[in-house]
Design a protein around this motif. Sequence first.
Motif, PDB file in Angstrom:
ATOM      1  N   VAL A  82       0.869  -1.177   0.000  1.00 41.45           N
ATOM      2  CA  VAL A  82       0.000   0.000   0.000  1.00 41.45           C
ATOM      3  C   VAL A  82       0.905   1.225   0.000  1.00 41.45           C
ATOM      4  O   VAL A  82       1.782   1.357   0.852  1.00 41.45           O
ATOM      5  N   ASP A  83       0.708   2.090  -0.955  1.00 39.70           N
ATOM      6  CA  ASP A  83       1.452   3.339  -1.027  1.00 39.70           C
ATOM      7  C   ASP A  83       0.679   4.377  -0.211  1.00 39.70           C
ATOM      8  O   ASP A  83      -0.353   4.888  -0.655  1.00 39.70           O
ATOM      9  N   LEU A  84       1.155   4.648   1.019  1.00 44.46           N
ATOM     10  CA  LEU A  84       0.446   5.593   1.876  1.00 44.46           C
ATOM     11  C   LEU A  84       0.452   7.002   1.298  1.00 44.46           C
ATOM     12  O   LEU A  84      -0.487   7.763   1.517  1.00 44.46           O
ATOM     13  N   CYS A 105      -2.145   7.059   7.372  1.00 41.43           N
ATOM     14  CA  CYS A 105      -1.790   8.233   6.557  1.00 41.43           C
ATOM     15  C   CYS A 105      -1.472   9.440   7.444  1.00 41.43           C
ATOM     16  O   CYS A 105      -0.729  10.327   7.050  1.00 41.43           O
ATOM     17  N   ASN A 106      -2.037   9.458   8.646  1.00 40.09           N
ATOM     18  CA  ASN A 106      -1.817  10.579   9.557  1.00 40.09           C
ATOM     19  C   ASN A 106      -0.595  10.416  10.455  1.00 40.09           C
ATOM     20  O   ASN A 106      -0.124  11.398  11.011  1.00 40.09           O
ATOM     21  N   MET A 123      -1.875  -4.005   9.617  1.00 41.76           N
ATOM     22  CA  MET A 123      -0.753  -3.241   9.068  1.00 41.76           C
ATOM     23  C   MET A 123       0.245  -2.972  10.184  1.00 41.76           C
ATOM     24  O   MET A 123      -0.146  -2.764  11.329  1.00 41.76           O
ATOM     25  N   VAL A 124       1.521  -2.973   9.824  1.00 44.52           N
ATOM     26  CA  VAL A 124       2.605  -2.726  10.769  1.00 44.52           C
ATOM     27  C   VAL A 124       3.333  -1.474  10.299  1.00 44.52           C
ATOM     28  O   VAL A 124       3.728  -1.385   9.140  1.00 44.52           O
ATOM     29  N   ALA A 125       3.508  -0.512  11.212  1.00 42.44           N
ATOM     30  CA  ALA A 125       4.160   0.736  10.818  1.00 42.44           C
ATOM     31  C   ALA A 125       4.876   1.355  12.007  1.00 42.44           C
ATOM     32  O   ALA A 125       4.564   1.061  13.152  1.00 42.44           O
ATOM     33  N   VAL A 126       5.817   2.233  11.707  1.00 44.38           N
ATOM     34  CA  VAL A 126       6.402   3.103  12.715  1.00 44.38           C
ATOM     35  C   VAL A 126       5.575   4.380  12.666  1.00 44.38           C
ATOM     36  O   VAL A 126       5.421   4.990  11.604  1.00 44.38           O
ATOM     37  N   ALA A 127       5.022   4.764  13.812  1.00 43.80           N
ATOM     38  CA  ALA A 127       4.137   5.926  13.864  1.00 43.80           C
ATOM     39  C   ALA A 127       4.770   7.051  14.675  1.00 43.80           C
ATOM     40  O   ALA A 127       5.499   6.821  15.630  1.00 43.80           O
ATOM     41  N   TRP A 128       4.418   8.259  14.277  1.00 42.91           N
ATOM     42  CA  TRP A 128       4.948   9.446  14.943  1.00 42.91           C
ATOM     43  C   TRP A 128       3.911  10.541  14.770  1.00 42.91           C
ATOM     44  O   TRP A 128       3.718  11.063  13.681  1.00 42.91           O
ATOM     45  N   ASP A 129       3.241  10.896  15.848  1.00 43.99           N
ATOM     46  CA  ASP A 129       2.137  11.851  15.772  1.00 43.99           C
ATOM     47  C   ASP A 129       2.570  13.298  15.582  1.00 43.99           C
ATOM     48  O   ASP A 129       1.858  14.080  14.982  1.00 43.99           O
TER      49      ASP A 129
END
Length: 136
Positions: A82-84, A105-106, A123-129
Amino acid sequence: MDLESWVGTAELLVKEPLPAHQEARDNGVSRPGLHVARLMESRDFWDEDAQAAMGSTYLVYGQMRDRLTQALTARWGAPEFVDLGAALDRALAGEPLPPTVDHLCNVASGPAPPWRLGRRTVMVAVAWDDKELPWS
């Protein structure tokens, strides 16, 4: 938390019912169409000295994301792509996105490989608010 615990968390959330309204949960949140589990969380980056640590923290979190991706691939098969960035462009043009993709996406940085398991997507992601907040 170790890698097997993370895999167990993913498998649990796939089976857990989705709530009708947003609910806080240990290390995450659940809302209609989505469970979010924060498997790791760094320190915050409010002070000037912390800015230098951001790059190395992101590298470690990316490596852990990759290890979890490998473990889930061994269990569930290869994820889709998936291309975010393209998904964000579609969202900005008014197209509704699936809850998981919309959330990532956020907050996501880097790849976020998805697995489709029945009617669920993992889905697995590194998140940073935000720039001063912790990575998760």
